[in-house]
Motif scaffolding. Structure first.
Motif, short mmCIF file in Angstrom:
data_model
loop_
_atom_site.label_atom_id
_atom_site.label_comp_id
_atom_site.label_asym_id
_atom_site.label_seq_id
_atom_site.Cartn_x
_atom_site.Cartn_y
_atom_site.Cartn_z
N CYS A 53 0.81 -1.29 -0.14
CA CYS A 53 0.05 -0.18 -0.07
C CYS A 53 0.84 1.15 -0.01
O CYS A 53 0.18 2.37 0.12
CB CYS A 53 -1.01 0.00 1.10
SG CYS A 53 -0.03 -0.25 2.76
N ARG A 54 2.09 1.13 -0.37
CA ARG A 54 2.97 2.45 -0.45
C ARG A 54 2.41 3.50 -1.18
O ARG A 54 2.72 4.44 -0.79
CB ARG A 54 4.36 1.95 -0.74
CG ARG A 54 5.45 2.98 -0.61
CD ARG A 54 6.87 2.65 -0.80
NE ARG A 54 7.44 1.82 0.12
CZ ARG A 54 7.82 2.20 1.28
NH1 ARG A 54 7.58 3.60 1.34
NH2 ARG A 54 8.31 1.57 2.25
N THR A 55 2.06 3.13 -2.31
CA THR A 55 1.53 4.31 -3.20
C THR A 55 0.34 5.19 -2.71
O THR A 55 0.06 6.28 -3.08
CB THR A 55 0.93 3.68 -4.65
OG1 THR A 55 -0.02 2.97 -4.51
CG2 THR A 55 2.30 3.27 -5.31
N MET A 56 -0.23 4.52 -1.38
CA MET A 56 -1.51 5.17 -0.98
C MET A 56 -0.97 5.96 0.43
O MET A 56 -1.81 6.41 0.92
CB MET A 56 -2.70 4.19 -0.77
CG MET A 56 -3.12 3.69 -1.88
SD MET A 56 -4.37 2.32 -1.58
CE MET A 56 -3.62 1.11 -1.30
N LEU A 57 0.14 5.54 0.74
CA LEU A 57 0.78 6.22 2.27
C LEU A 57 1.95 7.30 1.82
O LEU A 57 2.57 7.12 0.78
CB LEU A 57 1.29 5.24 2.87
CG LEU A 57 0.43 4.06 3.26
CD1 LEU A 57 1.02 2.98 4.00
CD2 LEU A 57 -0.78 4.59 4.07
#
Length: 60
Positions: A53-57
């Motif tokens: 979920c790195r792209t959303m954080l």
């Protein structure tokens, strides 16, 4: 909730308004500064699955 928030180092940071169950409700804002957080920082916590979920954080 205020007692718990303060015990964790959060400080009052103003308020706003919202609608709750069709009625106006005051929302209290709290903030946790680095200086307040650092003394109670835990080093035994591990995060798993962050890459997915790195792209959303907003991580640096």
């Amino acid at each position: 909730m205020r007692i718990i928030s303060r015990a964790l180092g959060y400080e009052p940071h103003g308020f706003g308004w919202a609608t709750q169950q069709g009625e106006p409700a005051q929302l209290n804002r709290w903030r946790l500064t680095w200086e307040s957080w650092e003394p109670g920082r835990r080093h035994d916590v591990e995060l798993h699955g962050v890459e997915a979920c790195r792209t959303m954080l907003p991580l640096v």
